[in-house]
Design a protein around this motif. Structure first.
Motif, mmCIF file in Angstrom:
data_model
loop_
_atom_site.group_PDB
_atom_site.id
_atom_site.type_symbol
_atom_site.label_atom_id
_atom_site.label_comp_id
_atom_site.label_asym_id
_atom_site.label_seq_id
_atom_site.Cartn_x
_atom_site.Cartn_y
_atom_site.Cartn_z
ATOM 1 N N PRO A 22 0.926 -1.085 -0.006
ATOM 2 C CA PRO A 22 -0.144 0.118 0.221
ATOM 3 C C PRO A 22 0.954 1.473 0.132
ATOM 4 N N PRO A 23 0.605 2.223 -0.576
ATOM 5 C CA PRO A 23 1.073 3.609 -0.629
ATOM 6 C C PRO A 23 1.335 4.259 0.877
ATOM 7 N N ILE A 24 2.438 4.936 0.995
ATOM 8 C CA ILE A 24 2.663 5.439 2.084
ATOM 9 C C ILE A 24 1.421 6.544 2.353
ATOM 10 N N ARG A 25 0.671 6.235 3.737
ATOM 11 C CA ARG A 25 -0.409 6.971 4.135
ATOM 12 C C ARG A 25 -0.350 7.277 5.610
ATOM 13 N N TYR A 26 0.081 8.520 6.101
ATOM 14 C CA TYR A 26 -0.081 8.877 7.468
ATOM 15 C C TYR A 26 -1.515 9.066 7.877
ATOM 16 N N LEU A 27 -1.702 9.097 9.183
ATOM 17 C CA LEU A 27 -3.029 9.439 9.744
ATOM 18 C C LEU A 27 -3.416 11.001 9.622
ATOM 19 N N TYR A 28 -2.360 11.687 9.713
ATOM 20 C CA TYR A 28 -2.540 13.127 9.719
ATOM 21 C C TYR A 28 -1.422 14.012 9.234
ATOM 22 N N ASP A 29 -1.513 15.187 8.680
ATOM 23 C CA ASP A 29 -0.687 15.937 8.246
ATOM 24 C C ASP A 29 0.211 16.833 9.391
ATOM 25 N N LEU A 30 1.655 16.958 9.046
ATOM 26 C CA LEU A 30 2.240 17.674 10.079
ATOM 27 C C LEU A 30 1.601 19.201 9.928
ATOM 28 N N GLU A 31 0.981 19.649 9.098
ATOM 29 C CA GLU A 31 0.490 21.392 8.850
ATOM 30 C C GLU A 31 -0.473 21.233 9.766
ATOM 31 N N SER A 32 -1.221 20.158 10.414
ATOM 32 C CA SER A 32 -2.586 20.365 11.042
ATOM 33 C C SER A 32 -2.028 20.806 12.412
ATOM 34 N N LEU A 33 -2.714 21.441 13.183
ATOM 35 C CA LEU A 33 -2.634 22.168 14.489
ATOM 36 C C LEU A 33 -2.408 20.946 15.503
ATOM 37 N N PRO A 34 -1.768 20.686 16.587
ATOM 38 C CA PRO A 34 -1.624 19.803 17.356
ATOM 39 C C PRO A 34 -2.920 19.327 18.008
ATOM 40 N N GLU A 35 -3.624 20.051 18.568
ATOM 41 C CA GLU A 35 -5.278 19.819 18.834
ATOM 42 C C GLU A 35 -5.995 18.968 17.605
ATOM 43 N N GLU A 36 -5.636 19.224 16.499
ATOM 44 C CA GLU A 36 -6.299 18.390 15.163
ATOM 45 C C GLU A 36 -5.841 17.109 15.146
ATOM 46 N N LYS A 37 -4.455 17.015 15.286
ATOM 47 C CA LYS A 37 -3.770 15.908 15.187
ATOM 48 C C LYS A 37 -4.190 14.737 16.395
ATOM 49 N N ILE A 38 -4.276 15.276 17.626
ATOM 50 C CA ILE A 38 -4.908 14.455 18.705
ATOM 51 C C ILE A 38 -6.285 13.882 18.520
ATOM 52 N N ALA A 39 -7.010 14.714 17.903
ATOM 53 C CA ALA A 39 -8.306 14.522 17.605
ATOM 54 C C ALA A 39 -8.574 13.518 16.520
ATOM 55 N N THR A 40 -7.655 13.625 15.375
ATOM 56 C CA THR A 40 -7.568 12.722 14.484
ATOM 57 C C THR A 40 -7.706 11.082 15.034
ATOM 58 N N VAL A 41 -6.234 11.102 15.612
ATOM 59 C CA VAL A 41 -6.010 9.708 16.287
ATOM 60 C C VAL A 41 -7.035 9.322 17.112
ATOM 61 N N ALA A 42 -7.525 10.218 17.892
ATOM 62 C CA ALA A 42 -8.679 9.700 19.097
ATOM 63 C C ALA A 42 -9.924 9.207 18.147
ATOM 64 N N ARG A 43 -10.017 9.914 17.283
ATOM 65 C CA ARG A 43 -11.586 9.579 16.578
ATOM 66 C C ARG A 43 -11.295 8.133 15.742
ATOM 67 N N THR A 44 -10.350 8.433 14.829
ATOM 68 C CA THR A 44 -9.956 7.184 14.001
ATOM 69 C C THR A 44 -9.397 5.750 14.686
ATOM 70 N N ILE A 45 -8.596 5.897 15.582
ATOM 71 C CA ILE A 45 -7.825 4.844 16.143
ATOM 72 C C ILE A 45 -8.523 4.373 17.375
ATOM 73 N N TYR A 46 -8.934 5.601 18.472
ATOM 74 C CA TYR A 46 -9.542 4.905 19.647
ATOM 75 C C TYR A 46 -11.153 4.879 19.602
ATOM 76 N N GLY A 47 -11.689 5.343 18.674
ATOM 77 C CA GLY A 47 -13.350 5.529 18.378
ATOM 78 C C GLY A 47 -13.895 6.708 19.326
ATOM 79 N N ALA A 48 -13.052 7.559 19.934
ATOM 80 C CA ALA A 48 -13.737 8.830 20.563
ATOM 81 C C ALA A 48 -14.452 9.706 19.743
ATOM 82 N N SER A 49 -15.361 10.347 20.389
ATOM 83 C CA SER A 49 -16.219 11.512 19.562
ATOM 84 C C SER A 49 -15.608 12.794 19.934
ATOM 85 N N ASP A 50 -14.992 12.941 20.817
ATOM 86 C CA ASP A 50 -14.357 14.352 21.456
ATOM 87 C C ASP A 50 -13.196 14.364 22.250
#
Length: 541
Positions: free
Chosen positions: A418-446
């Motif tokens: 599979p092509p290299i695919r990271y979960l988030y872009d480094l350009e995103s704000l830290p809070e957005e990166k945390i939210a992406t991991v929390a929602r996609t990988i943990y199943g959190a809503s907020d």
């Protein structure tokens, strides 16, 4: 055990490529390590798991068994695994080198002092702490603000009483009194650096970038400004070299680096993985604990930093873990509905694997007390989820019990990577990166971001560290931040308590829930059962 020179020869490594530690352990010399710009040709197989129970689900055992199975079917294979930490060895785990007929050898030496890597990491970390307090004591031109110092000391032991302390007591000759504390060595930023560096120049740059505190003007103070980089690198002279040992069936194994998966990034060193994939056709590595911790960080931190990318992902599943995540009890058998409920937990992890573009091979790690009905329920559930599931009996049968898994991995490796695919872009704000991991990988809503974490994020942005990737410290026992919430729980809120800057390692460390960076011992620690016999043999590990 075979002589280590024979193990090295299987990878075409000559005796002068090694620094031998007796007959069965060695380090590779610097000159034979792959260069930073080199791209290994071997296929990397990443082994991860669903969230484990407190007893562990045998991910290391499966990794070792898979490598032995690959060797049995004629593949040129090497392992790349992390080093055990003394903390969990004397605490809950009692050992970290696999089990049964899928162990690393010499297991007791690897489990204890090994070649001294963790001690070297601790010495380098604490040297920086000593130089830092020395600069405060002598009021150096750095003008350090002692209330704005956050570089703690480390020790490779579980000791909750050291989490918070006051140092510098006893008058002017003994330093400046301030609050401090200890982390476990596996949580040291220097351990993270050891596992992410790619050559000595890179190592020293990373060491120099370590942020230890602030001066009275609010400007950052680094290890480089304390003139600590050279001495720290000198202490790590041998620790940066991968260790070569063997499995129960003689598979060459590079054991190097040991960051915890729940409070660090949970993967062995980049240099060891690259070495295994350079000298073998298949390099089997692992990322702990579950996929939500070690494997996500493998992709978003280790691969992003190094350019590595696996060919196959293996996900380890057990009856007891599915039972617990289905709302059952660890030792209870017979309630098939709990297994079926636990399959929702597996399904979420499969969703996480697919987020990186992979279709996982499911390794069902069988235990002696698993019932045929429980195993059949898992098989049926995997078919319904469209998964290729294979039973693994390596604990009792060694490589022979892993041949089916080895064939499944070889087949999966023939598919396009599979092509290299990271979960988030480094350009995103830290809070957005945390939210992406929390929602996609943990199943959190907020997210629920504390006042302290808000201040941390404001400072991160003011200092220009917002483009760093994130490393979330979270319990390994569930997808949420609550270790007692084992069953799959969708839509929870992830509490973010603080965010630390690990500038040397190159990430932001996000602490969630009640996670601590210095574990404590359990009520009945494994240390009670470890001893030295009259014949000088270590027993109980």
């Amino acid at each position: 055990m075979r002589p280590i020179l024979e193990i090295a020869a299987a990878l075409d490594l000559q005796p002068n490529s090694l620094i031998c530690y007796g007959e069965h352990m060695a380090k590779l010399r610097l000159g034979v390590l792959p260069k930073k710009e080199a791209k290994p040709t071997g296929k990397i197989v990443l082994v991860s798991a669903i969230n484990p129970t407190r007893s562990g689900e045998g991910k290391t055992t499966v990794s070792i068994g898979l490598a032995q199975g690959l060797a049995r079917i004629g593949q040129r294979v090497a392992l790349a695994l992390r080093e055990p930490s003394l903390g969990p060895i004397f605490g809950v785990k009692g050992g970290g080198t696999g089990g049964g007929h899928c162990q690393l050898e010499p297991s007791t030496r690897i489990n204890l002092h090994f070649t001294g890597d963790l001690h070297a990491v601790g010495a380098a970390h604490n040297l920086l702490a000593a130089l830092l307090d020395n600069a405060i004591h002598f009021r150096s031109e750095l003008d350090l603000e002692h209330r704005q110092v956050f570089w703690r000391r480390v020790l490779d032991v579980n000791d909750r009483t050291l989490r918070h302390s006051v140092i510098g007591l006893g008058g002017r000759l003994n330093g400046v009194p301030r609050e401090a504390g200890f982390d476990i060595t596996a949580a040291s930023e220097i351990m993270a650096i050891l596992c992410l560096y790619e050559d000595l120049a890179d190592l020293k740059v990373r060491l120099g970038r370590i942020l230890v505190g602030f001066d009275r003007s609010g400007d950052p103070v680094t290890a480089q400004s304390l003139q600590a980089t050279g001495a720290m690198a000198a202490l790590l002279q041998d620790a940066v070299l991968p260790n070569l040992v063997q499995s129960s069936e003689g598979v060459p194994t590079f054991v190097h680096g040991g960051p915890f998966g729940n409070i660090a990034h949970g993967c062995n060193s980049v240099i060891a993985t690259k070495t295994a994939a350079t000298y073998a056709d298949f390099a089997v590595t692992e990322a702990g604990f579950g996929f939500d911790l070690g494997a996500e960080k493998f992709f978003d931190l280790k691969c992003r930093s190094s350019g590595l990318w696996p060919s196959v992902v293996v996900l380890v599943v057990t009856v007891r873990a599915l039972r617990v995540h289905g709302g059952g009890e660890l030792a209870r058998h017979g309630a098939i509905e709990e297994i079926e409920s636990g399959l929702e937990h597996l399904s979420h992890h499969v969703h996480s694997v697919r987020a990186f573009g992979f279709e996982p091979v499911i390794a069902i790690n069988r235990f002696a007390d698993d019932t045929a009905q429980e195993l059949a329920a898992i098989d049926k559930g995997c078919v319904q989820l469209g998964l290729n599931a294979v039973h693994f009996t390596g604990f009792t049968e060694g490589g022979a019990g892993a041949e089916a898994l080895a064939h499944a991995v070889v087949t999966a490796a023939t598919q396009p990577i599979p092509p290299i695919r990271y979960l988030y872009d480094l350009e995103s704000l830290p809070e957005e990166k945390i939210a992406t991991v929390a929602r996609t990988i943990y199943g959190a809503s907020d997210l629920e971001i504390s006042r302290n974490a808000r201040k941390d994020l404001e400072r991160i942005q003011a200092l220009g560290y917002e483009r760093l990737p994130i490393c979330i410290a979270k319990t390994h026992l569930s997808l949420s931040s609550d270790p007692d919430q084992g069953s799959y729980h969708k839509g929870f809120t992830l509490p973010v308590e603080s965010v630390r800057i690990a500038a040397g390692a190159g990430y932001l460390l996000v602490l969630t829930g009640d996670i601590v960076t210095m574990p404590g011992l359990p009520r009945d620690p494994a240390a009670h059962r470890i001893d030295l016999s009259d014949e000088g043999e270590i027993i109980g590990i």
